[in-house]
Scaffold this motif. Structure first.
Motif, short mmCIF file in Angstrom:
data_model
loop_
_atom_site.label_atom_id
_atom_site.label_comp_id
_atom_site.label_asym_id
_atom_site.label_seq_id
_atom_site.Cartn_x
_atom_site.Cartn_y
_atom_site.Cartn_z
N UNK A 61 34.25 -11.40 -98.19
CA UNK A 61 35.09 -11.81 -97.06
C UNK A 61 36.52 -12.09 -97.51
N UNK A 62 36.67 -12.88 -98.53
CA UNK A 62 38.00 -13.28 -99.00
C UNK A 62 38.77 -12.09 -99.56
N UNK A 63 38.12 -11.29 -100.39
CA UNK A 63 38.80 -10.14 -101.01
C UNK A 63 39.21 -9.10 -99.97
N UNK A 64 38.50 -9.05 -98.87
CA UNK A 64 38.85 -8.11 -97.80
C UNK A 64 39.71 -8.73 -96.72
N UNK A 65 40.18 -9.94 -96.98
CA UNK A 65 41.10 -10.64 -96.07
C UNK A 65 40.53 -10.76 -94.66
N UNK A 104 31.51 -7.90 -83.82
CA UNK A 104 31.99 -9.00 -84.67
C UNK A 104 32.62 -8.49 -85.96
N UNK A 105 31.99 -7.51 -86.56
CA UNK A 105 32.54 -6.92 -87.79
C UNK A 105 33.90 -6.32 -87.51
N UNK A 106 34.01 -5.57 -86.43
CA UNK A 106 35.30 -4.96 -86.06
C UNK A 106 36.37 -6.02 -85.80
N UNK A 107 35.96 -7.13 -85.24
CA UNK A 107 36.91 -8.20 -84.91
C UNK A 107 37.43 -8.92 -86.16
N UNK A 108 36.57 -9.15 -87.13
CA UNK A 108 36.93 -10.03 -88.25
C UNK A 108 37.15 -9.33 -89.60
N UNK A 123 37.30 -17.79 -89.38
CA UNK A 123 37.87 -19.12 -89.56
C UNK A 123 37.29 -19.81 -90.80
N UNK A 124 38.01 -20.81 -91.27
CA UNK A 124 37.61 -21.55 -92.46
C UNK A 124 36.18 -22.10 -92.33
N UNK A 125 35.82 -22.54 -91.14
CA UNK A 125 34.48 -23.08 -90.93
C UNK A 125 33.42 -22.03 -91.26
N UNK A 126 33.64 -20.81 -90.82
CA UNK A 126 32.68 -19.73 -91.07
C UNK A 126 32.60 -19.42 -92.57
N UNK A 127 33.73 -19.43 -93.24
CA UNK A 127 33.73 -19.17 -94.69
C UNK A 127 32.98 -20.26 -95.44
#
Length: 127
Positions: A44-48, A116-120, A52-56
Protein backbone atom coordinates in the motif's frame (compact mmCIF):
# COMPACT_ATOMS: atom_id res chain seq x y z
CA UNK A 1 16.32 -24.31 25.79
CA UNK A 2 17.29 -22.42 22.63
CA UNK A 3 17.05 -18.95 24.19
CA UNK A 4 20.37 -19.58 25.90
CA UNK A 5 22.02 -19.89 22.47
CA UNK A 6 21.09 -16.30 21.63
CA UNK A 7 23.71 -13.77 22.82
CA UNK A 8 20.88 -11.35 23.69
CA UNK A 9 19.85 -13.77 26.43
CA UNK A 10 22.88 -12.62 28.42
CA UNK A 11 22.50 -8.88 27.70
CA UNK A 12 21.06 -7.20 30.83
CA UNK A 13 19.44 -4.44 28.73
CA UNK A 14 17.36 -7.07 26.96
CA UNK A 15 15.93 -8.21 30.29
CA UNK A 16 14.36 -4.81 31.00
CA UNK A 17 10.79 -3.86 30.13
CA UNK A 18 11.88 -1.54 27.31
CA UNK A 19 14.82 -3.58 26.04
CA UNK A 20 16.32 -1.68 23.09
CA UNK A 21 13.35 0.71 22.82
CA UNK A 22 12.58 4.09 24.31
CA UNK A 23 9.29 4.76 26.06
CA UNK A 24 6.60 5.96 23.60
CA UNK A 25 8.89 5.39 20.59
CA UNK A 26 5.91 4.42 18.42
CA UNK A 27 4.98 1.04 17.00
CA UNK A 28 6.42 2.09 13.64
CA UNK A 29 9.84 1.90 15.31
CA UNK A 30 9.32 -1.52 16.89
CA UNK A 31 10.76 -4.53 15.06
CA UNK A 32 8.09 -7.17 14.55
CA UNK A 33 8.02 -10.35 12.56
CA UNK A 34 7.38 -9.79 8.87
CA UNK A 35 4.12 -11.41 7.82
CA UNK A 36 1.10 -10.80 5.64
CA UNK A 37 0.16 -7.64 7.57
CA UNK A 38 3.46 -5.87 6.97
CA UNK A 39 3.65 -7.14 3.39
CA UNK A 40 0.27 -5.65 2.45
CA UNK A 41 1.05 -2.46 4.37
CA UNK A 42 4.28 -2.07 2.38
CA UNK A 43 2.46 -2.77 -0.91
CA UNK A 44 0.00 0.00 0.00
CA UNK A 45 2.65 2.52 1.03
CA UNK A 46 5.05 1.79 -1.83
CA UNK A 47 2.21 2.19 -4.32
CA UNK A 48 1.09 5.46 -2.71
CA UNK A 49 -2.41 4.27 -1.84
CA UNK A 50 -4.94 6.90 -0.89
CA UNK A 51 -6.35 4.72 1.89
CA UNK A 52 -6.79 6.74 5.09
CA UNK A 53 -4.33 6.34 7.96
CA UNK A 54 -6.90 4.34 9.92
CA UNK A 55 -7.07 1.71 7.17
CA UNK A 56 -3.28 1.48 6.98
CA UNK A 57 -3.10 0.91 10.74
CA UNK A 58 -5.74 -1.81 10.49
CA UNK A 59 -3.78 -3.52 7.71
CA UNK A 60 -0.47 -3.27 9.54
CA UNK A 61 -1.50 -4.12 13.09
CA UNK A 62 -4.68 -6.23 12.93
CA UNK A 63 -2.75 -9.38 13.89
CA UNK A 64 -0.90 -7.71 16.77
CA UNK A 65 -3.34 -9.15 19.32
CA UNK A 66 -1.23 -8.50 22.42
CA UNK A 67 -1.60 -4.79 21.66
CA UNK A 68 -5.20 -4.37 20.49
CA UNK A 69 -6.82 -7.20 22.42
CA UNK A 70 -4.75 -7.51 25.61
CA UNK A 71 -3.56 -3.90 26.03
CA UNK A 72 0.11 -4.87 26.06
CA UNK A 73 2.97 -2.67 24.84
CA UNK A 74 1.11 0.60 25.44
CA UNK A 75 4.35 1.98 26.87
CA UNK A 76 5.84 1.79 23.36
CA UNK A 77 2.93 3.60 21.69
CA UNK A 78 3.16 7.19 20.55
CA UNK A 79 0.15 9.52 20.32
CA UNK A 80 -0.76 8.29 16.82
CA UNK A 81 -0.75 4.65 17.93
CA UNK A 82 -3.07 5.49 20.82
CA UNK A 83 -5.48 7.35 18.49
CA UNK A 84 -5.46 4.52 15.94
CA UNK A 85 -6.03 1.74 18.50
CA UNK A 86 -9.80 2.37 18.44
CA UNK A 87 -9.93 1.68 14.71
CA UNK A 88 -7.95 -1.55 14.95
CA UNK A 89 -10.17 -2.74 17.79
CA UNK A 90 -13.33 -1.84 15.84
CA UNK A 91 -12.08 -3.82 12.84
CA UNK A 92 -11.27 -6.87 14.94
CA UNK A 93 -14.92 -7.95 15.07
CA UNK A 94 -14.76 -8.50 11.29
CA UNK A 95 -11.45 -10.35 11.32
CA UNK A 96 -11.20 -14.12 11.69
CA UNK A 97 -14.20 -16.29 12.35
CA UNK A 98 -16.58 -13.67 10.98
CA UNK A 99 -17.70 -15.75 8.04
CA UNK A 100 -21.19 -15.61 6.58
CA UNK A 101 -23.51 -18.59 6.78
CA UNK A 102 -24.16 -18.39 3.03
CA UNK A 103 -21.62 -18.16 0.23
CA UNK A 104 -21.69 -14.59 -1.13
CA UNK A 105 -22.30 -13.82 -4.79
CA UNK A 106 -18.87 -13.90 -6.44
CA UNK A 107 -19.74 -11.45 -9.24
CA UNK A 108 -21.06 -8.89 -6.77
CA UNK A 109 -17.99 -9.25 -4.58
CA UNK A 110 -15.62 -8.79 -7.52
CA UNK A 111 -17.49 -5.68 -8.66
CA UNK A 112 -17.51 -4.22 -5.13
CA UNK A 113 -13.83 -4.86 -4.38
CA UNK A 114 -12.68 -3.85 -7.87
CA UNK A 115 -14.35 -0.50 -7.26
CA UNK A 116 -12.46 -0.07 -3.99
CA UNK A 117 -9.16 -1.04 -5.59
CA UNK A 118 -9.75 1.44 -8.41
CA UNK A 119 -10.58 4.15 -5.89
CA UNK A 120 -7.58 3.71 -3.60
CA UNK A 121 -4.79 2.26 -5.77
CA UNK A 122 -3.04 3.17 -9.02
CA UNK A 123 -3.86 1.15 -12.14
CA UNK A 124 -0.49 -0.65 -12.09
CA UNK A 125 0.91 -1.92 -8.79
CA UNK A 126 4.54 -2.56 -7.93
CA UNK A 127 4.80 -5.81 -5.97
Amino acid sequence: KFFSLNPDFYDEKMKTKLGVYKKNCGLKNVRMSYGHDEYLYQVCVQNKTTLPQQALYIIRYHSFYPWHKEGEYMYLCDDTDVRMLKWVKDFNQFDLYSKAAEIPNKKELIKYYKGLIDKYFPKVLNW
